[in-house]
Design a protein around this motif. Structure first.
Motif: not given
Length: 172
Positions: A84-94
């Motif tokens: 899971d990304p750390k936040s909705i700003s973690d674009l690489d994970s998303i």
């Protein structure tokens, strides 16, 4: 008076003005309308309709091809267990996972992103609204031909079956 900037300064200023692009998001319908077995929809492998009551229906993808073994092997790698990304700003994970929303694009981001994974842990499958992410398990189902896939997709529309039920399948 005219001001001159170095080429690097111009790029830095331009980067600050242009927002980063958000990775592609899929439209993933809520568990209440995802594909399930029904009287008018008799396709193998679909979960029982009781999953709608517990918001636990998987996100279904139909696969087909001339080589079933190869298609199932490739499809088995679709739902990789990205963290899971750390936040909705973690674009690489998303960008490296399968993410979507059931409300379409929203600037205010009050709607959590749906993260499709092979398996959801008890902690990640919670439907808590304060969370940025909801985990949904993915389900690959083999169909013998593209005609079978198209028939099943059509029967998932309210007008495509005798019960007037919605049975959504993730498709592109």
């Amino acid at each position: 008076m005219q001001t001159y900037f170095s080429k690097q300064d111009r790029w830095d200023k331009q980067d600050a003005m242009i927002p980063k692009e958000y990775p592609p998001l899929l439209q993933i319908h809520s568990s209440k309308v995802r594909a399930v077995a029904a009287n008018s929809i008799q396709f193998p492998g679909l979960p029982d309709a009781s999953c709608r009551e517990t918001d636990s229906c998987p996100v279904t993808i139909l696969i087909t091809g001339s080589n079933k073994t190869l298609a199932e092997s490739v499809a088995g790698k679709i739902f990789i267990d990205t963290p899971d990304p750390k936040s909705i700003s973690d674009l690489d994970s998303i960008a490296n996972g399968i993410f979507g929303t059931n409300d379409g694009w929203r600037d205010d981001w009050h709607t959590p992103l749906i993260h499709v994974r092979a398996r959801c842990s008890k902690n990640s499958s919670s439907e808590v609204v304060e969370s940025d992410f909801i985990c949904a398990e993915g389900l690959n189902l083999w169909r013998n031909s593209s005609l079978d896939v198209n028939t099943e997709l059509f029967k998932g529309y309210r007008e495509g079956n005798t019960e007037g039920k919605t049975n959504e399948i993730l498709a592109g």
